[in-house]
Design a protein around this motif. Structure first.
Motif, PDB file in Angstrom:
ATOM      1  N   HIS A 277       0.836  -1.200   0.000  1.00  0.00           N
ATOM      2  CA  HIS A 277       0.000   0.000   0.000  1.00  0.00           C
ATOM      3  C   HIS A 277       0.868   1.246   0.000  1.00  0.00           C
ATOM      4  CE1 HIS A 277      -3.789  -1.999   0.730  1.00  0.00           C
ATOM      5  NE2 HIS A 277      -3.236  -2.725   1.680  1.00  0.00           N
ATOM      6  N   GLY A 309      -7.637  -0.929  12.595  1.00  0.00           N
ATOM      7  CA  GLY A 309      -7.801  -0.707  11.163  1.00  0.00           C
ATOM      8  C   GLY A 309      -7.200   0.588  10.659  1.00  0.00           C
ATOM      9  N   THR A 313       0.371  -1.602  11.004  1.00  0.00           N
ATOM     10  CA  THR A 313       1.378  -2.549  10.515  1.00  0.00           C
ATOM     11  C   THR A 313       2.205  -1.952   9.375  1.00  0.00           C
ATOM     12  OG1 THR A 313      -0.305  -4.190  10.996  1.00  0.00           O
ATOM     13  CG2 THR A 313       1.677  -4.971   9.930  1.00  0.00           C
ATOM     14  N   VAL A 463      -8.031   3.275   7.628  1.00  0.00           N
ATOM     15  CA  VAL A 463      -7.540   3.476   6.253  1.00  0.00           C
ATOM     16  C   VAL A 463      -8.726   3.583   5.305  1.00  0.00           C
ATOM     17  CG1 VAL A 463      -5.329   2.298   6.565  1.00  0.00           C
ATOM     18  CG2 VAL A 463      -7.335   0.990   5.860  1.00  0.00           C
ATOM     19  N   HIS A 645     -11.909  -9.219   5.671  1.00  0.00           N
ATOM     20  CA  HIS A 645     -12.689  -8.119   5.112  1.00  0.00           C
ATOM     21  C   HIS A 645     -14.185  -8.371   5.016  1.00  0.00           C
ATOM     22  CE1 HIS A 645      -9.102  -5.680   3.349  1.00  0.00           C
ATOM     23  NE2 HIS A 645      -9.007  -5.931   4.634  1.00  0.00           N
TER      24      HIS A 645
HETATM   25  P1  ADP Z   1      -4.274  -2.108  12.450  1.00  0.00           P
HETATM   26  O1  ADP Z   1      -3.135  -2.993  12.851  1.00  0.00           O
HETATM   27  O2  ADP Z   1      -4.011  -0.673  12.723  1.00  0.00           O
HETATM   28  O3  ADP Z   1      -5.598  -2.585  12.964  1.00  0.00           O
HETATM   29  P2  ADP Z   1      -3.671  -3.052   9.841  1.00  0.00           P
HETATM   30  O4  ADP Z   1      -2.265  -2.675   9.835  1.00  0.00           O
HETATM   31  O5  ADP Z   1      -4.049  -4.471  10.040  1.00  0.00           O
HETATM   32  O6  ADP Z   1      -4.446  -2.167  10.896  1.00  0.00           O
HETATM   33  O7  ADP Z   1      -4.336  -2.524   8.488  1.00  0.00           O
HETATM   34  C1  ADP Z   1      -5.702  -2.706   8.207  1.00  0.00           C
HETATM   35  C2  ADP Z   1      -5.931  -3.006   6.747  1.00  0.00           C
HETATM   36  O8  ADP Z   1      -5.664  -1.858   5.951  1.00  0.00           O
HETATM   37  C3  ADP Z   1      -5.047  -4.077   6.168  1.00  0.00           C
HETATM   38  O9  ADP Z   1      -5.832  -4.889   5.325  1.00  0.00           O
HETATM   39  C4  ADP Z   1      -3.984  -3.335   5.388  1.00  0.00           C
HETATM   40  O10 ADP Z   1      -3.480  -4.109   4.344  1.00  0.00           O
HETATM   41  C5  ADP Z   1      -4.771  -2.146   4.882  1.00  0.00           C
HETATM   42  N1  ADP Z   1      -3.969  -0.933   4.633  1.00  0.00           N
HETATM   43  C6  ADP Z   1      -2.869  -0.526   5.309  1.00  0.00           C
HETATM   44  N2  ADP Z   1      -2.435   0.653   4.834  1.00  0.00           N
HETATM   45  C7  ADP Z   1      -3.291   1.018   3.845  1.00  0.00           C
HETATM   46  C8  ADP Z   1      -3.390   2.129   2.967  1.00  0.00           C
HETATM   47  N3  ADP Z   1      -2.513   3.118   3.031  1.00  0.00           N
HETATM   48  N4  ADP Z   1      -4.399   2.143   2.094  1.00  0.00           N
HETATM   49  C9  ADP Z   1      -5.299   1.134   2.036  1.00  0.00           C
HETATM   50  N5  ADP Z   1      -5.256   0.058   2.817  1.00  0.00           N
HETATM   51  C10 ADP Z   1      -4.275  -0.006   3.731  1.00  0.00           C
END
Ligand code: ADP
Ligand code: ZN
Ligand code: ZN
Length: 826
Positions: A277, A309, A313, A463, A645
């Motif tokens: 991403h 979300g 990561t 995101v 998802h």
């Molecule tokens: P968190 O750990 O903060 O809950 P994640 O790192 O698991 O969130 O990310 C949530 C989702 O968003 C994942 O499916 C990831 O691949 C996606 N994602 C991360 N960065 C982006 C971005 N810049 N644009 C779109 N999707 C993203």
């Protein structure tokens, strides 16, 4: 040549031991084998010196020096010393946890003859076999053969001795008992690496004449880039001898390389990997804040408060890439790799072969191998659970602790360290940045950020502008009034689940207990059936796939603490009444009920009964991603960072019973669990919804979780902690006094209680002695004290003084548990 070295040994004593150097001088940080009360133990050298010994003290010599170079760097030795000091733990036990190399030292037993044995041998040679012995004449002969074999003073390995003399193990044991022989455990170093053979094509401009098998094997290997694992070649439809022939003809060479490790395969097709991403604005801002610390190469603790979300990561990965780009390595700590296999898959996708994985499911051999790869600098990105904080990463430039609030970072055995706090200390010693991330930061970390000790980074949007799910509370008291009976699932939850399934979406339901019923109670006397070994209610587990009309002689009641199992008794063990009934639904019952309610749903269950290993988890997640499961029920395992998802509905059933537990962290835990599990909803294109069934709809932890109001929750909770003098406004230790004998545990805790009273402790509040909330565990009776104070030094000083006093009263050290910064007070 220095005469002595001090060695830290893995024994529950807060001291090091001095040994005489005999031959090779060991270096500080190297392992040695030394004699210790009749055993040989492996320890780590902490000091080499010539200090005169105190009068009357004699030292034994070091038996073997295992490493010519320090195995632990100065940095890790310093970290170990800090842990020993801070957590009031023996240094040797801390060091043992840092060296995952037990597998490299193989233990075996050797025998040698003792003086009484020699006498018997010489006397026996004159007299022949003795009639007074209970042994058969054959066995007596074998005994003599053993003595004969060892007569010259040689040391023999057990196996060699037995094959030379036909003596069985029991016979040798008997001889040791009679003191004719001395048996010793010996440690031996060995190479723990598992190697795997790879066939590699030898580049040739012209090939000689080949037969069909040879041609096709070369083609197969060429097709996969010129290298193929020999194990895979065996699966090809080609005779085994072909490979050998090609090696002989110098068309293929065999390389031996360290065997590959598990790589997660759960990655749904079409879904982008985290590192693919392009970072959004919030992520870029978080990254730039980290990049500044990375660039300046200074110690700085960043706390990322990023809602579920928000894409944390991707930020971690980008920061790790920055560290790699500047020639340094990075370490990522996660709570439990087995529970979130996607994380390791993402790591490999982003960093390939430079990744090393460290977690509890590795065999000792695998662990040792990863350890060496890391130390040699081959693995520059390390991801692992708690103890990976000790990974000997060369040139470490960044440490990240994901889900920093997770209680699995606290080790629940000596040394009882907190992985997150050790990570911060390690970063401090190394003068590098450290990142703590969570959607629900611990109160400790949050207040450190408020006090300006940590730099706060906020990621407050999901995101792609996805909204957080709407949370609806279902008041189960009203539900009861309106329906007239106790229900596991409310009408609202059933309605919404049906609607979700009808729309072709997925739902998950949290039922945070495993088993079928977690209490079996007698209607006549009110007693609950307890474990024989623990003061814990036993959980009923239903046998699956059996004819329920026939009583099965199975083991159906289980203690979740010690594993004890028994049948459901016919009558109450206390009053012999026949009216036993089952209370409290666990995930197994949840699954059964849902199956009845939604016969067409494709139901899956995720708890420790269905997920025993990493592969079970992978399979379950793969089926979820593929939509093969559309209704998942499970314990808090389902709340871990899964990113599925299709999930649009999350139901929470009975997550608030924890609010009633005698633990000052109850509200914090409930808030975290609700927030984390809610965070599983609506992570894809479609908006999510959460239904929380509760008997405490007005409790602030529930209310504020429903409003996604973490800042509101911490503000309120911090007030309460300040008022009650609990962490983070005080430092706390739990001291457990334990014994298999109730009288002993009671007497010792009374003795210590009096000491606490007598020793007018300035500024330390002592609660107790009291029976521990789990007053008996695995047959051990437990009393405890809780110590609270404002000063860290006061706390460790008091604990040390108490241990010294206990030592003076001959309370064995192993009967006292000292848990600094205790997370569970049970
Ligand atoms: P968190 O750990 O903060 O809950 P994640 O790192 O698991 O969130 O990310 C949530 C989702 O968003 C994942 O499916 C990831 O691949 C996606 N994602 C991360 N960065 C982006 C971005 N810049 N644009 C779109 N999707 C993203
Ligand atoms: Zn009864
Ligand atoms: Zn038990």
């Amino acid at each position: 040549m220095p005469a002595f070295c001090d060695v830290a040994l893995p024994v529950p004593l807060d001291q090091t031991f001095t040994y005489a150097i005999d031959g090779v001088v060991p270096i500080v940080g190297a392992r040695v084998l030394v004699p210790f009360s009749g055993q040989r133990l492996m320890g780590v050298v902490t000091r080499v010196h010539d200090d005169p010994l105190p009068e009357g003290i004699q030292t034994k010599p070091v038996q073997q020096v295992l490493d010519s170079a320090a195995l632990l760097t100065d940095e890790l030795m310093r970290l170990a010393a800090w842990i020993a000091q801070y957590y009031v733990a023996p240094l040797g036990e801390v060091l043992r946890g840092m060296l995952p190399l037990a597998a490299e030292v193989k233990r075996h037993f050797v025998y040698r003859i003792a003086e009484p044995g020699r006498k018997v041998l010489y006397a026996g040679a004159e007299k022949g076999s003795s009639r007074r012995s209970k042994l058969s004449p054959e066995d007596q002969d074998r005994e003599y053969a053993v003595l004969n074999y060892l007569e010259d003073g040689a040391i023999a390995k057990a196996a060699a001795l037995r094959s030379a003399t036909q003596a069985r193990k029991a016979l040798l044991d008997g001889m040791v008992k009679k003191r004719w022989l001395i048996r010793e455990a010996v440690a031996e170093e060995r190479d723990a690496r598992r190697l795997e053979r790879i066939a590699v094509l030898v580049p040739k401009t012209r090939l000689p004449k080949l037969n069909a098998n040879q041609t096709s094997l070369l083609a197969e290997i060429a097709a996969v880039g010129g290298r193929m694992r020999c194990a895979e070649i065996r699966h090809l439809d080609i005779p085994d001898s072909t490979l050998g022939t090609l090696v002989k003809r110098n068309l293929i060479t065999i390389e031996e390389v360290a065997e590959d490790f598990f790589r997660s395969s759960t990655h749904p097709a079409g879904k982008k990997h985290t590192h693919e991403h392009a970072l959004n604005e919030v992520q870029l801002e978080a990254l730039s804040s980290l990049a500044i610390s990375l660039h300046k190469n200074v110690f700085n603790t960043h706390l990322i408060y990023g809602i579920t979300g928000s894409g944390k990561t991707a930020v971690y990965f980008a920061a790790m890439q920055r560290a790699l780009d500047s020639g340094r390595s990075a370490l990522l700590l996660v709570p439990e790799i087995g529970l979130t296999p996607a994380m390791s898959g993402q790591m490999y996708a982003a960093f390939g072969d430079s990744v090393a994985l460290l977690h509890s499911q590795l065999t000792p051999d695998e662990r040792a191998e990863q350890w060496h790869r890391i130390r040699r600098g081959e693995a520059r990105v390390v991801v692992g659970t708690r103890s990976a904080v000790f990974a000997p990463v060369a040139n470490l430039g960044l440490i990240i602790v994901d889900e920093e609030h997770d209680s699995s970072y606290k080790q629940e055995e000596t040394p009882r360290y907190h992985g997150r706090d050790v990570a911060v200390m390690r970063a401090k010693f190394l003068e590098i940045p450290v990142v703590l991330g969570s959607a629900t930061p611990s109160l400790e970390s949050w207040s450190n950020a408020e006090r300006g000790r940590y730099t706060l980074i906020e990621m407050l949007e999901r995101v792609a502008n996805r909204p957080l799910p709407a949370v609806e509370l279902v008041d189960m008291r009203t539900e009861f009034q309106q329906t007239g009976h106790e229900q596991l699932f409310s009408r609202r939850l059933l309605e919404e689940t049906q609607a979700t399934l009808d729309r072709g979406e997925q739902a998950i339901i949290l039922l945070n207990r495993r088993g079928y019923s977690f209490v079996v109670m007698c209607r006549s006397c009110g007693d609950k059936i307890q474990c024989e070994n623990c003061s814990i209610s036993m959980t009923f587990h239903k046998h699956l796939n059996e004819d329920e009309s026939i009583a099965q002689p199975g083991e159906r009641l289980q203690c979740h603490y010690c594993g004890f199992r028994r049948n459901v008794p016919k009558t109450c063990p206390t009053c012999q009444s026949e009216h036993l009934y089952y209370l409290g639904a666990g995930s197994q019952q949840g699954e059964e009920r849902l199956q009845e309610l939604f016969p067409n749903a494709r139901i899956g269950r995720m708890d420790r009964d269905t997920v025993r290993g990493r592969m079970d988890m992978e399979r379950l997640l793969a089926r979820l991603h593929a939509g093969e499961i559309n209704l998942l029920v499970g314990t808090q395992m389902i709340a871990k960072g899964h990113d599925i998802h299709g999930v649009t509905l999350v139901g929470v059933v009975g997550a608030d019973f924890a609010l009633g537990l005698p633990d000052f962290r109850a509200a914090e835990r409930t808030f975290q669990l609700l927030t984390q599990v809610s965070g599983r909803a609506g992570r894809g294109e479609l908006r999510g919804k959460v239904l929380v069934q509760t008997y405490h709809p007005d409790h602030y932890a529930i209310q504020l979780a429903a409003n996604h109001d973490y800042p509101g929750f911490v503000a309120k909770e911090l007030q309460y902690r300040r008022w009650m003098h609990y962490p983070p406004f005080a430092v706390l230790a739990n001291v457990v006094v334990q014994s298999v004998k109730l009288e002993e545990a009671a007497a010792w805790s009374e003795t210590l209680g009096k000491w606490f009273q007598r020793t007018t402790l300035d500024k330390v509040r002592v609660l107790g002695p009291a029976a521990a909330p789990i007053s008996r565990l695995k047959r051990i009776y437990r009393f405890h004290f809780i110590l609270k104070t404002e000063q860290r030094n006061t706390l460790s000083g008091t604990l040390r003084a108490m241990l010294a006093f206990a030592d003076g009263c001959e309370i064995p050290r192993r009967n006292l548990i000292v848990d600094v910064d205790a997370v569970h007070l049970m």
